[in-house]
Design a protein around this motif. Structure first.
Motif: not given
Length: 503
Positions: A58-60, A66-68, A88-89
């Protein structure tokens, strides 16, 4: 004669029409931004298969990018992968049992896994980018229709605002994309599992630029965690590195021994270095606290802190695996170590905040002279003030005393590694509104050269807290004119949480 008809009352929206153009533009921009966010919230995600793992991408909206990578219930990995307004999650939903069993039963299937994972992730992100873009623009158009109704031009402009934000954010992410961020993840979650998810020392040093292989390693380890957690070793030893656990300022906290023992086993630690303040008052009754050192199973290098007495030092020296430093170079665990005790004994609070004594500087100068005459890999001191004269004479100085972790370069290139309190400052941690965190670090040294390669900062929540965090730093020593910094970070300094005063 008929009375004049009363003037008709203006509709409530008439003032709205008289707003200046700037207000209308602001309204359109607000609708575009809000619609973009609502669209992403409703449909800005896709399900993707990454190797044997099924993930939700998903995009938040985010201020830092960052990316999680979330791995429920174990925790999450945070990567400084890019900048921009979008994060980016990736959340692990489930494991494909068929694919996982094939990997475990047929090791040959691992050969193509890096390419497969990289391809799966790339395709997933491409699908996510298209879907998120359409969802963001559609959300702005729908909200525009609700707000502006028949004003089609404003509706389209709101959609254009959303599209512009998506394109600008995507461009910023592409321009700042850093695949090497996978080497320095920030892990939040269960301490015992963290080394397995993050990887071993060899992978963070020799595989520094192998992003695809690292990604495959994470996916493989997550698969194993979900399928064979009970039998998976927590850490794969790397014979090419020396692993040093740095602890300090335990201050008579018995729970620290269990933490040290657990980390020693999980990270396959070679040697433990303790930069002092093992006790609170240095009394003979506290001497037995040192007995747990003999149960740790690895060499324990110690220097006396300002809360430790000569009796404390003798109690440590009696332990079969203990090495007490007192001005001479000793080789322990493959490293040449030098250190000297703090000359002060100030267990009472009346002297805690006094300025450092001149004798601290003098001892630091004697250590520097020894380091110049006989090469050393690291020097141990308690108070960081003792490290200042050593600058330029040794590559690394371990210190404690301040109950707050701080890693920084001195003027001549020596790295000062100041540790927080591994005992949460003992009972004195209760004196502060925020608990003093329990802190220690695992440092990785090259076996042949003794050079620092990387380090993991470990932080546990203080009294009453249950949080655990591991933050990895890959270290490359620059020239003395350029302050050393872990790769991918702006500074090697790591802030603590609710740190107490010096001890």
């Amino acid at each position: 004669m008929s009375e004049p008809e009363p003037a008709s009352r203006s509709p409530w929206w008439t003032p709205w029409r008289r707003w200046p153009r700037a207000a209308v533009a602001a309204e359109i921009a607000l609708v575009g931004l809000l619609g973009c966010w609502l669209g992403l919230l409703a449909a800005g995600h896709v399900e993707a298969a990454v190797g044997p793992v099924r993930t939700q991408l998903s995009v938040v909206p985010s201020l830092t990018g960052d990316s999680v990578v979330s791995v429920p219930p174990l925790g999450r990995l945070s990567l400084d992968s890019h900048d921009g307004p979008w994060r980016l999650d990736a959340e692990v939903d489930r494991l494909d049992a068929t694919d996982a069993r094939q990997i475990f039963s047929n090791p040959a299937s691992l050969h193509g896994l890096p390419e497969r994972v990289a391809t799966d992730m790339r395709h997933g992100i491409e699908r996510l980018a298209v879907r998120a873009s359409l969802a963001a623009v559609a959300g702005a158009l729908l909200l525009g229709l609700l707000v502006f109704r028949r004003r089609l031009r404003r509706v389209l402009l709101a959609g254009a605002v959303s599209a512009g934000l998506v394109l600008a954010g995507g461009g910023a992410a592409a321009a700042t994309w850093n695949p090497e961020a996978i080497n320095e993840p920030r892990y939040d979650g269960l301490l015992a599992i963290a080394p397995t998810v993050v990887g071993d020392a060899r992978s963070i040093v020799t595989d520094f630029q192998k992003y695809e292989a690292q990604l495959a390693k994470i996916v493989t380890n997550v698969s194993r965690l979900y399928d064979v957690t009970s039998t998976l070793p927590a850490y794969t030893p790397d014979p090419s590195t020396i692993r040093v656990l740095h602890v300090s300022d335990i201050h008579l906290n018995p729970s620290a021994w269990e933490i040290i023992r657990s980390i020693t086993e999980q990270f396959d630690v070679t040697v433990i270095v303790d930069t002092g303040d093992l006790t609170d008052h240095g009394s003979s009754a506290e001497d037995r606290f040192a007995n747990s050192i003999s149960t740790l199973g690895v060499p324990y290098v110690f220097i006396r802190g300002n809360h430790d007495s000569a009796g404390t030092e003798r109690a440590v020296a009696r332990q079969k695996n203990a090495v007490v430093l007192n001005g001479s170079v000793v080789k322990v665990g493959g490293l040449r170590l030098l250190g000297a005790p703090d000359p002060r004994f100030t267990p009472d609070k009346d002297t805690r905040d006094q300025p450092p004594a001149e004798e601290l500087r003098l001892i630091g100068e004697r250590l520097a002279a020894t380091a110049r005459s006989e090469p050393v890999d690291a020097v141990l001191v308690h108070d960081p003030e003792m490290a200042m004269p050593i600058d330029g004479s040794a590559p690394l100085v371990f210190a404690g005393h301040g109950h707050k972790r701080d890693v920084r370069s001195l003027d001549q290139g020596t790295l000062l590694f100041e540790q927080g309190s591994t005992g949460g400052a003992g009972l004195r941690g209760l004196e502060h509104e925020s608990p003093t965190p329990v802190q220690c670090s695992v440092l990785y040294f090259d076996k042949a050269t003794g050079a620092l390669q990387a380090y993991d900062d470990i932080t546990l929540g203080g009294l009453g807290l249950t949080s655990a965090q591991i933050e990895r730093h890959v270290y490359a020593k620059p020239s003395p004119k350029s302050p050393p910094s872990p790769s991918g970070t702006s500074s090697p300094t790591q802030s603590g949480v609710g740190a107490a005063g010096s001890g």
